[in-house]
Design a protein around this motif. Structure first.
Motif, short mmCIF file in Angstrom:
data_model
loop_
_atom_site.label_atom_id
_atom_site.label_comp_id
_atom_site.label_asym_id
_atom_site.label_seq_id
_atom_site.Cartn_x
_atom_site.Cartn_y
_atom_site.Cartn_z
N ASN A 193 0.81 -1.21 0.00
CA ASN A 193 0.00 0.00 0.00
C ASN A 193 0.85 1.26 0.00
O ASN A 193 0.38 2.33 -0.39
CB ASN A 193 -0.94 0.03 1.21
N LYS A 194 2.09 1.15 0.46
CA LYS A 194 2.99 2.31 0.52
C LYS A 194 4.10 2.22 -0.51
O LYS A 194 5.08 2.96 -0.44
CB LYS A 194 3.58 2.43 1.92
N ASP A 195 3.94 1.33 -1.49
CA ASP A 195 4.93 1.15 -2.57
C ASP A 195 6.31 0.80 -2.06
O ASP A 195 7.32 1.17 -2.67
CB ASP A 195 5.00 2.40 -3.45
N VAL A 196 6.39 0.08 -0.95
CA VAL A 196 7.67 -0.34 -0.41
C VAL A 196 7.76 -1.85 -0.54
O VAL A 196 6.89 -2.57 -0.05
CB VAL A 196 7.83 0.09 1.07
N LYS A 197 8.80 -2.32 -1.24
CA LYS A 197 8.98 -3.74 -1.44
C LYS A 197 10.47 -4.07 -1.35
O LYS A 197 11.29 -3.44 -2.01
CB LYS A 197 8.43 -4.16 -2.80
N ASN A 198 10.80 -5.05 -0.54
CA ASN A 198 12.19 -5.51 -0.36
C ASN A 198 13.12 -4.41 0.12
O ASN A 198 14.27 -4.33 -0.32
CB ASN A 198 12.73 -6.15 -1.64
N LEU A 199 12.64 -3.54 1.01
CA LEU A 199 13.49 -2.53 1.62
C LEU A 199 14.33 -3.20 2.69
O LEU A 199 13.79 -3.86 3.59
CB LEU A 199 12.65 -1.40 2.22
N ILE A 200 15.64 -3.05 2.58
CA ILE A 200 16.57 -3.67 3.53
C ILE A 200 16.95 -2.64 4.58
O ILE A 200 17.36 -1.53 4.24
CB ILE A 200 17.83 -4.18 2.80
#
Length: 131
Positions: A35-42
């Motif tokens: 929903n917040k356009d965050v994917k695979n943030l390390i």
């Protein structure tokens, strides 16, 4: 002594991020929130700092034009910056925060900066990735 890994982990859960991988021994968390356009943030808990890294795109044909535009965009970013990995071909969003005084709002602000960047700059990012 504070357990910064657990503090960061608890903040992420409170902010409704899904932890898709974690390694407490190495201080690594990988999160997402579609929903917040965050994917695979390390996130790397590396005392005394918290490091955020998000792969954005690979530059197939590096050019001065692309790197100039990315550097200019860095000026507009609230938190973090575009950086290149050691190969010089992978563009990464990177941010760092101090762990000692980290609070929920500060963590949320850094992650929101990434989401805002991706939503506002997505067309340009797609164009860069095609070159």
């Amino acid at each position: 002594m504070k357990d910064y890994f657990q503090i960061v982990r608890a903040y992420l859960i409170q902010l409704n991020y899904t932890i898709i991988q974690e390694n407490a021994e190495n201080g690594i968390l990988v999160i997402e929130n579609q929903n917040k356009d965050v994917k695979n943030l390390i996130l790397g808990v590396a005392e005394p700092i918290l490091i955020f890294e998000q792969h954005i795109f690979k530059v197939e044909k590096p050019s001065v034009e692309i790197f100039t535009l990315l550097l200019q965009k860095n000026r507009d970013m609230i938190h973090g910056a575009f950086v290149l990995d050691e190969t010089g071909k992978n563009v990464i969003f990177r941010d760092t925060l101090q762990l000692e005084n980290l609070d929920l709002n500060e963590l949320e602000g850094s992650i929101n900066s990434l989401g805002l960047l991706l939503s506002e700059y997505s067309e340009q990012i797609l164009n860069f990735s095609k070159h």
